[in-house]
Design a protein around this motif. Sequence first.
Motif, PDB file in Angstrom:
ATOM      1  N   GLU A   1       0.865  -1.204   0.000  1.00  0.00           N
ATOM      2  CA  GLU A   1       0.000   0.000   0.000  1.00  0.00           C
ATOM      3  C   GLU A   1       0.884   1.231   0.000  1.00  0.00           C
ATOM      4  O   GLU A   1       1.784   1.349   0.821  1.00  0.00           O
ATOM      5  N   ALA A   2       0.612   2.163  -0.938  1.00  0.00           N
ATOM      6  CA  ALA A   2       1.388   3.391  -0.983  1.00  0.00           C
ATOM      7  C   ALA A   2       1.008   4.259   0.196  1.00  0.00           C
ATOM      8  O   ALA A   2      -0.133   4.286   0.626  1.00  0.00           O
ATOM      9  N   GLY A   3       1.987   4.984   0.692  1.00  0.00           N
ATOM     10  CA  GLY A   3       1.730   5.882   1.804  1.00  0.00           C
ATOM     11  C   GLY A   3       1.262   7.230   1.325  1.00  0.00           C
ATOM     12  O   GLY A   3       0.972   7.442   0.147  1.00  0.00           O
ATOM     13  N   VAL A   4       1.194   8.177   2.244  1.00  0.00           N
ATOM     14  CA  VAL A   4       0.827   9.549   1.913  1.00  0.00           C
ATOM     15  C   VAL A   4       1.975  10.172   1.120  1.00  0.00           C
ATOM     16  O   VAL A   4       3.140  10.065   1.520  1.00  0.00           O
ATOM     17  N   VAL A   5       1.628  10.796   0.018  1.00  0.00           N
ATOM     18  CA  VAL A   5       2.632  11.390  -0.864  1.00  0.00           C
ATOM     19  C   VAL A   5       2.527  12.908  -0.795  1.00  0.00           C
ATOM     20  O   VAL A   5       1.416  13.464  -0.840  1.00  0.00           O
ATOM     21  N   GLN A   6       3.669  13.546  -0.683  1.00  0.00           N
ATOM     22  CA  GLN A   6       3.703  15.007  -0.664  1.00  0.00           C
ATOM     23  C   GLN A   6       4.757  15.507  -1.647  1.00  0.00           C
ATOM     24  O   GLN A   6       5.779  14.862  -1.846  1.00  0.00           O
ATOM     25  N   SER A   7       4.475  16.663  -2.210  1.00  0.00           N
ATOM     26  CA  SER A   7       5.485  17.323  -3.035  1.00  0.00           C
ATOM     27  C   SER A   7       5.274  18.831  -2.987  1.00  0.00           C
ATOM     28  O   SER A   7       4.155  19.295  -2.732  1.00  0.00           O
ATOM     29  N   PRO A   8       6.353  19.596  -3.152  1.00  0.00           N
ATOM     30  CA  PRO A   8       7.730  19.116  -3.232  1.00  0.00           C
ATOM     31  C   PRO A   8       8.240  18.711  -1.861  1.00  0.00           C
ATOM     32  O   PRO A   8       7.570  18.934  -0.864  1.00  0.00           O
ATOM     33  N   ARG A   9       9.388  18.116  -1.792  1.00  0.00           N
ATOM     34  CA  ARG A   9       9.971  17.758  -0.502  1.00  0.00           C
ATOM     35  C   ARG A   9      10.661  18.954   0.142  1.00  0.00           C
ATOM     36  O   ARG A   9      10.685  19.091   1.359  1.00  0.00           O
ATOM     37  N   TYR A  10      11.197  19.821  -0.701  1.00  0.00           N
ATOM     38  CA  TYR A  10      11.887  21.008  -0.211  1.00  0.00           C
ATOM     39  C   TYR A  10      11.501  22.193  -1.089  1.00  0.00           C
ATOM     40  O   TYR A  10      11.289  22.046  -2.287  1.00  0.00           O
ATOM     41  N   LYS A  11      11.412  23.363  -0.436  1.00  0.00           N
ATOM     42  CA  LYS A  11      11.090  24.574  -1.180  1.00  0.00           C
ATOM     43  C   LYS A  11      11.768  25.750  -0.494  1.00  0.00           C
ATOM     44  O   LYS A  11      11.627  25.940   0.710  1.00  0.00           O
ATOM     45  N   LYS A  16       7.363  37.159   0.729  1.00  0.00           N
ATOM     46  CA  LYS A  16       6.335  37.798  -0.092  1.00  0.00           C
ATOM     47  C   LYS A  16       5.994  36.999  -1.344  1.00  0.00           C
ATOM     48  O   LYS A  16       5.066  37.369  -2.062  1.00  0.00           O
ATOM     49  N   GLN A  17       6.733  35.920  -1.599  1.00  0.00           N
ATOM     50  CA  GLN A  17       6.400  35.064  -2.732  1.00  0.00           C
ATOM     51  C   GLN A  17       5.317  34.071  -2.342  1.00  0.00           C
ATOM     52  O   GLN A  17       5.156  33.729  -1.171  1.00  0.00           O
ATOM     53  N   PRO A  18       4.551  33.575  -3.312  1.00  0.00           N
ATOM     54  CA  PRO A  18       3.576  32.527  -3.020  1.00  0.00           C
ATOM     55  C   PRO A  18       4.233  31.149  -3.081  1.00  0.00           C
ATOM     56  O   PRO A  18       5.279  30.972  -3.708  1.00  0.00           O
ATOM     57  N   VAL A  19       3.593  30.186  -2.412  1.00  0.00           N
ATOM     58  CA  VAL A  19       4.095  28.812  -2.444  1.00  0.00           C
ATOM     59  C   VAL A  19       2.898  27.877  -2.268  1.00  0.00           C
ATOM     60  O   VAL A  19       1.900  28.238  -1.626  1.00  0.00           O
ATOM     61  N   ALA A  20       2.999  26.703  -2.871  1.00  0.00           N
ATOM     62  CA  ALA A  20       1.915  25.725  -2.758  1.00  0.00           C
ATOM     63  C   ALA A  20       2.491  24.349  -2.489  1.00  0.00           C
ATOM     64  O   ALA A  20       3.549  23.991  -3.016  1.00  0.00           O
ATOM     65  N   ARG A  64      -3.402  34.654   4.938  1.00  0.00           N
ATOM     66  CA  ARG A  64      -2.388  34.305   3.943  1.00  0.00           C
ATOM     67  C   ARG A  64      -2.406  32.838   3.531  1.00  0.00           C
ATOM     68  O   ARG A  64      -1.787  32.468   2.548  1.00  0.00           O
ATOM     69  N   PHE A  65      -3.069  32.018   4.299  1.00  0.00           N
ATOM     70  CA  PHE A  65      -3.098  30.588   4.019  1.00  0.00           C
ATOM     71  C   PHE A  65      -4.458  30.204   3.429  1.00  0.00           C
ATOM     72  O   PHE A  65      -5.498  30.715   3.860  1.00  0.00           O
ATOM     73  N   SER A  66      -4.422  29.283   2.475  1.00  0.00           N
ATOM     74  CA  SER A  66      -5.657  28.713   1.946  1.00  0.00           C
ATOM     75  C   SER A  66      -5.412  27.248   1.610  1.00  0.00           C
ATOM     76  O   SER A  66      -4.269  26.835   1.420  1.00  0.00           O
ATOM     77  N   LEU A  77      -2.202  23.096  -0.211  1.00  0.00           N
ATOM     78  CA  LEU A  77      -2.107  24.136   0.809  1.00  0.00           C
ATOM     79  C   LEU A  77      -1.279  25.262   0.203  1.00  0.00           C
ATOM     80  O   LEU A  77      -0.205  25.012  -0.343  1.00  0.00           O
ATOM     81  N   LYS A  78      -1.792  26.474   0.289  1.00  0.00           N
ATOM     82  CA  LYS A  78      -1.110  27.608  -0.321  1.00  0.00           C
ATOM     83  C   LYS A  78      -0.830  28.690   0.714  1.00  0.00           C
ATOM     84  O   LYS A  78      -1.637  28.912   1.629  1.00  0.00           O
ATOM     85  N   ILE A  79       0.300  29.349   0.526  1.00  0.00           N
ATOM     86  CA  ILE A  79       0.644  30.505   1.340  1.00  0.00           C
ATOM     87  C   ILE A  79       0.935  31.658   0.379  1.00  0.00           C
ATOM     88  O   ILE A  79       1.725  31.521  -0.535  1.00  0.00           O
ATOM     89  N   GLN A  80       0.240  32.767   0.599  1.00  0.00           N
ATOM     90  CA  GLN A  80       0.464  33.926  -0.253  1.00  0.00           C
ATOM     91  C   GLN A  80       0.089  35.205   0.487  1.00  0.00           C
ATOM     92  O   GLN A  80      -1.098  35.377   0.818  1.00  0.00           O
ATOM     93  N   PRO A  81       1.029  36.068   0.777  1.00  0.00           N
ATOM     94  CA  PRO A  81       2.464  35.920   0.547  1.00  0.00           C
ATOM     95  C   PRO A  81       3.144  35.246   1.733  1.00  0.00           C
ATOM     96  O   PRO A  81       2.670  35.331   2.857  1.00  0.00           O
ATOM     97  N   ALA A  82       4.266  34.601   1.467  1.00  0.00           N
ATOM     98  CA  ALA A  82       4.990  33.933   2.542  1.00  0.00           C
ATOM     99  C   ALA A  82       5.764  34.943   3.387  1.00  0.00           C
ATOM    100  O   ALA A  82       6.232  35.977   2.877  1.00  0.00           O
TER     101      ALA A  82
END
Lengths: 123, 111
Positions: A1-11, A16-20, A64-66, A77-82
């Motif tokens: 069974e595959a586990g929970v997958v997340q991406s990216p691993r690092y950012k 003030k930049q957005p990230v998701a 800033r979070f949505s 999950l999004k952060i704008q602006p960070a």
Amino acid sequence: EAGVVQSPRYKIIEKKQPVAFWCNPISGHNTLYWYRQNLGQGPELLIRYENEEAVDDSQLPKDRFSAERLKGVDSTLKIQPAELGDSAVYLCASSTRHLPAGPESPELYNEQFFGPGTRLTVL
Amino acid sequence: GENVEQHPSTLSVQEGDSAVIKCTYSDSASNYFPWYKQELGKRPQLIIDIRSNVGEKKDQRIAVTLNKTAKHFSLHITETQPEDSAVYFCAAPTGFQKLVFGTGTRLLVSP
């Protein structure tokens, strides 16, 4: 069974930049959680979904979070602006939901399975 | 809401010794107490949990005890091994399907 997958691993981003962040839970898990884990601390819940409905977002900084889980499976999950203080590991987790046997029965908790997390660095 | 306190924050033991980590909680209605292990840079993983209808649960070298009257629960690891080195988190529920985590205990097992 595959586990929970997340991406990216690092950012790494500048303030003030957005990230998701993206999360794919374990197949069949209708409950999905987003946590933030600061260095040296335990995970803190940001938002919980039951299928596509956000049932607990009381700790999500809504200015800033949505987040969304449109089809009740994957979530973003999004952060704008960070901001600098947003640097942390963002963990996604999923679980099944064990409904109580009756109105007087306590709700039972099931194991939460965590993803590997996304380590966010805001410069 | 629930408040969870965890002690100690760091614990160093020699291989083969026992390790005990303690947590206290505030909500007397809490009925589920999991313990998670998080190795460096990896995801938290459930190692054992206990529900409020029992006072102790054991799984090989790991055991958890629960004292509902005093509102505390403990993780016991016997015959520790270097691979037990990690950060351990306790948790307790607040509201529906919502866990509050402790601040973690960094366990170091020296060969």
